[in-house]
Write a protein that holds these residues in place. Structure first.
Motif, short mmCIF file in Angstrom:
data_model
loop_
_atom_site.label_atom_id
_atom_site.label_comp_id
_atom_site.label_asym_id
_atom_site.label_seq_id
_atom_site.Cartn_x
_atom_site.Cartn_y
_atom_site.Cartn_z
N UNK A 63 0.43 12.77 -41.42
CA UNK A 63 -1.04 13.00 -41.71
C UNK A 63 -2.49 13.54 -40.57
N UNK A 64 -2.12 12.49 -40.00
CA UNK A 64 -2.86 11.92 -38.80
C UNK A 64 -2.99 13.69 -38.06
N UNK A 65 -1.85 15.05 -38.49
CA UNK A 65 -1.62 16.15 -37.80
C UNK A 65 -2.72 16.86 -38.93
N UNK A 97 -6.41 10.50 -35.84
CA UNK A 97 -6.50 12.51 -35.80
C UNK A 97 -7.18 12.44 -34.22
N UNK A 98 -7.85 11.74 -33.92
CA UNK A 98 -9.11 12.09 -33.02
C UNK A 98 -8.84 11.86 -31.63
N UNK A 139 -7.86 19.80 -33.74
CA UNK A 139 -6.85 20.76 -33.39
C UNK A 139 -6.82 22.24 -34.03
N UNK A 140 -6.72 23.03 -34.40
CA UNK A 140 -6.96 24.23 -34.74
C UNK A 140 -5.54 24.64 -36.05
N UNK A 141 -5.98 25.51 -37.10
CA UNK A 141 -4.37 25.30 -38.12
C UNK A 141 -3.23 25.68 -37.17
N UNK A 142 -3.96 27.05 -36.28
CA UNK A 142 -3.07 28.55 -36.00
C UNK A 142 -3.43 28.13 -34.58
N UNK A 143 -2.72 28.74 -33.81
CA UNK A 143 -2.77 29.46 -32.26
C UNK A 143 -2.50 31.00 -32.31
N UNK A 144 -3.65 31.67 -32.88
CA UNK A 144 -3.30 32.71 -32.87
C UNK A 144 -4.05 33.51 -31.17
N UNK A 176 -10.66 17.85 -39.62
CA UNK A 176 -12.25 18.06 -38.51
C UNK A 176 -12.34 18.99 -37.51
N UNK A 177 -10.91 19.48 -38.04
CA UNK A 177 -11.58 20.54 -36.29
C UNK A 177 -11.26 20.34 -35.34
#
Length: 67
Positions: A51-53, A17-18, A62-67, A59-60
């Motif tokens: 699951x890793x994503x 996940x890192x 990668x972002x949830x969205x890319x606005x 854990x912040x």
């Protein structure tokens, strides 16, 4: 022709996940997890990848969205 699983062919351990660079290969520009038919990942690795994503988003890394 069917795509080969990235993790099976490279004998790579599933992305941690890192490891944001590897995980970003498997999300689209809207930060959604791409399906198996697009990524070519096998079922086992696709589940571990999802699951890793999700863990990485929590854990912040990668972002949830890319606005």
């Amino acid at each position: 022709m069917k795509k080969q699983c990235y993790f099976c062919t490279n004998n790579a351990i599933i992305a941690d996940y890192k490891d944001a660079e590897t995980l970003k290969k498997f999300i689209n520009p809207q930060s959604k997890i791409m399906p198996r038919r697009k990524t070519g990942a096998c079922a086992i690795h696709q589940r571990k990848l999802a699951r890793a994503i999700k863990h990485s988003r929590e854990m912040a890394v990668i972002p949830y969205t890319s606005r």
